[in-house]
Design an enzyme around this catalytic site. Structure first.
Site, mmCIF file in Angstrom:
data_model
loop_
_atom_site.group_PDB
_atom_site.id
_atom_site.type_symbol
_atom_site.label_atom_id
_atom_site.label_comp_id
_atom_site.label_asym_id
_atom_site.label_seq_id
_atom_site.Cartn_x
_atom_site.Cartn_y
_atom_site.Cartn_z
ATOM 1 N N ASP A 10 39.371 45.300 65.663
ATOM 2 C CA ASP A 10 39.573 44.957 64.248
ATOM 3 C C ASP A 10 38.513 45.706 63.455
ATOM 4 O O ASP A 10 37.582 46.301 64.027
ATOM 5 C CB ASP A 10 39.416 43.442 64.044
ATOM 6 C CG ASP A 10 39.582 43.028 62.584
ATOM 7 O OD1 ASP A 10 40.462 43.595 61.896
ATOM 8 O OD2 ASP A 10 38.827 42.160 62.105
ATOM 9 N N SER A 11 38.635 45.640 62.122
ATOM 10 C CA SER A 11 37.624 46.256 61.275
ATOM 11 C C SER A 11 36.296 45.502 61.346
ATOM 12 O O SER A 11 35.263 46.050 60.982
ATOM 13 C CB SER A 11 38.103 46.232 59.824
ATOM 14 O OG SER A 11 38.311 44.889 59.425
ATOM 15 N N TYR A 42 38.503 47.511 55.815
ATOM 16 C CA TYR A 42 39.512 48.574 55.890
ATOM 17 C C TYR A 42 40.565 48.441 54.766
ATOM 18 O O TYR A 42 41.229 49.411 54.424
ATOM 19 C CB TYR A 42 40.272 48.472 57.223
ATOM 20 C CG TYR A 42 39.605 49.066 58.453
ATOM 21 C CD1 TYR A 42 38.276 49.463 58.466
ATOM 22 C CD2 TYR A 42 40.346 49.223 59.623
ATOM 23 C CE1 TYR A 42 37.702 49.986 59.618
ATOM 24 C CE2 TYR A 42 39.773 49.757 60.773
ATOM 25 C CZ TYR A 42 38.453 50.139 60.771
ATOM 26 O OH TYR A 42 37.893 50.659 61.914
ATOM 27 N N GLY A 43 40.721 47.218 54.299
ATOM 28 C CA GLY A 43 41.920 46.854 53.531
ATOM 29 C C GLY A 43 42.180 47.565 52.235
ATOM 30 O O GLY A 43 43.286 47.513 51.701
ATOM 31 N N CYS A 73 44.266 43.502 63.815
ATOM 32 C CA CYS A 73 43.960 43.824 62.423
ATOM 33 C C CYS A 73 45.285 44.021 61.704
ATOM 34 O O CYS A 73 46.078 44.897 62.090
ATOM 35 C CB CYS A 73 43.132 45.111 62.368
ATOM 36 S SG CYS A 73 42.817 45.700 60.694
ATOM 37 N N THR A 75 45.741 45.162 58.757
ATOM 38 C CA THR A 75 45.729 46.410 57.996
ATOM 39 C C THR A 75 46.126 47.598 58.873
ATOM 40 O O THR A 75 46.967 48.414 58.481
ATOM 41 C CB THR A 75 44.313 46.621 57.398
ATOM 42 O OG1 THR A 75 43.997 45.468 56.617
ATOM 43 C CG2 THR A 75 44.250 47.845 56.534
ATOM 44 N N GLU A 152 33.157 38.079 55.751
ATOM 45 C CA GLU A 152 32.139 38.876 56.467
ATOM 46 C C GLU A 152 30.722 38.489 56.014
ATOM 47 O O GLU A 152 29.766 38.678 56.743
ATOM 48 C CB GLU A 152 32.362 40.379 56.240
ATOM 49 C CG GLU A 152 33.553 40.958 57.002
ATOM 50 C CD GLU A 152 33.275 41.229 58.492
ATOM 51 O OE1 GLU A 152 32.106 41.394 58.874
ATOM 52 O OE2 GLU A 152 34.255 41.273 59.269
ATOM 53 N N CYS A 186 46.133 38.679 57.580
ATOM 54 C CA CYS A 186 44.876 39.367 57.900
ATOM 55 C C CYS A 186 44.141 38.471 58.887
ATOM 56 O O CYS A 186 44.069 37.248 58.679
ATOM 57 C CB CYS A 186 44.059 39.542 56.619
ATOM 58 S SG CYS A 186 42.341 40.008 56.906
ATOM 59 N N THR A 187 43.591 39.073 59.923
ATOM 60 C CA THR A 187 42.998 38.255 60.987
ATOM 61 C C THR A 187 41.669 37.608 60.582
ATOM 62 O O THR A 187 41.148 36.782 61.321
ATOM 63 C CB THR A 187 42.814 39.097 62.266
ATOM 64 O OG1 THR A 187 42.069 40.275 61.938
ATOM 65 C CG2 THR A 187 44.148 39.485 62.864
ATOM 66 N N HIS A 188 41.140 37.965 59.428
ATOM 67 C CA HIS A 188 39.954 37.261 58.945
ATOM 68 C C HIS A 188 40.327 35.874 58.388
ATOM 69 O O HIS A 188 39.474 34.990 58.313
ATOM 70 C CB HIS A 188 39.273 38.045 57.812
ATOM 71 C CG HIS A 188 38.388 39.167 58.274
ATOM 72 N ND1 HIS A 188 38.878 40.317 58.843
ATOM 73 C CD2 HIS A 188 37.022 39.306 58.243
ATOM 74 C CE1 HIS A 188 37.854 41.131 59.122
ATOM 75 N NE2 HIS A 188 36.729 40.531 58.774
HETATM 76 N N1 DGL Z 1 41.049 41.724 59.761
HETATM 77 C C1 DGL Z 1 41.547 42.834 58.985
HETATM 78 C C2 DGL Z 1 43.040 42.634 58.754
HETATM 79 O O1 DGL Z 1 43.643 41.896 59.527
HETATM 80 C C3 DGL Z 1 40.714 42.957 57.756
HETATM 81 C C4 DGL Z 1 40.926 44.246 57.062
HETATM 82 C C5 DGL Z 1 39.753 44.706 56.251
HETATM 83 O O2 DGL Z 1 38.767 45.080 56.864
HETATM 84 O O3 DGL Z 1 39.876 44.739 55.023
HETATM 85 O O4 DGL Z 1 43.655 43.191 57.879
#
Ligand code: DGL
Length: 224
Positions: A10-11, A42-43, A73, A75, A152, A186-188
């Site tokens: 993931d990012s 990343y988004g 991720c 994204t 984050e 989004c996995t966050h």
């Molecule tokens: N966990 C990433 C996702 O699922 C986050 C993307 C990001 O870093 O903006 O999209």
């Protein structure tokens, strides 16, 4: 059993929500996790940059000789998954199909909400998967560009005035459309489950894209 590990990336720390589920479902597997915390988020990046980062993340994980990789991720799954798959000789799992399948199954009234990063929502990938699985389904999508930064930076606990205010701003219009299911694309976002559930109320079922990808991987490895 193939003793090679499963790679997950993931990012940042969001993919750990998928990793947690993988550990629970497949305690016998070795897992290697990469969070690109040097370049998160990343988004809000362009497709070209996302493909470049995704290739680099894959190349790093390949050094561990994995038998499969989970792109934990949203994204990268919505923008670079096809490219990664074309270039790879091992199976690569994304989060979009599994999340769409779960949401299409769970929704009673056919109205589904979707939240994700700007790149994920802009790609239209979740909507395409949902309409394929359940023609006529109504999807209301909302990009939530500030949420990854806040998570984050540790601002994910219920009662935190910053995250509560920002999340309410994004989610109230979605709640008012009458959706009964919300995809956390989004996995966050599963780290915000309590905050999001508090705003959406008990009538809305939350679907975690990362966790659904773990279920999918387990099914596929069992079938192989
Ligand atoms: N966990 C990433 C996702 O699922 C986050 C993307 C990001 O870093 O903006 O999209």
């Amino acid at each position: 059993m193939d003793a090679r590990p499963i790679g997950v990336f993931d990012s940042g720390l969001g993919g750990l929500t998928a990793l947690r589920e993988l550990t629970r479902l497949m305690p016998e597997e070795d897992l290697v996790y990469f969070g690109d915390t040097g370049r998160v988020p990343y988004g809000n990046r362009s497709k070209d940059i996302l493909v470049k980062y995704a290739r680099q993340d894959m190349a790093f994980l390949r050094t561990f000789n994995p038998k499969a990789v989970v792109v934990a991720c949203g994204t990268v799954s919505t923008t670079a998954l096809d490219t990664l798959r074309q270039e790879s000789d091992i199976p690569i799992f994304g989060v979009v199909e599994p999340a769409a399948r779960a949401a299409a199954h769970v929704t009673g009234n056919g109205r589904v909400g979707l939240i994700g990063t700007k790149a994920s929502i802009g790609s239209g990938a979740y909507e395409r998967a949902l309409s394929r699985l359940r023609p006529g389904i109504q999807v209301t999508a909302q990009a939530c560009p500030l949420l990854v930064h806040l998570v984050e930076n540790g601002r994910f606990r219920p009662g935190d005035v910053v995250i509560e205010t920002v999340a309410r701003e994004y989610l109230t219009p979605l709640r008012d459309t009458g959706i009964d299911t919300l995809i956390l694309g989004c996995t966050h976002y599963p780290l915000l489950t309590e905050v999001i559930a508090g705003i959406m109320g008990p009538a809305v079922t939350l679907v975690s894209a990362g966790e659904e990808s773990a279920f999918e991987l387990k099914r596929q490895l069992k079938a192989a």
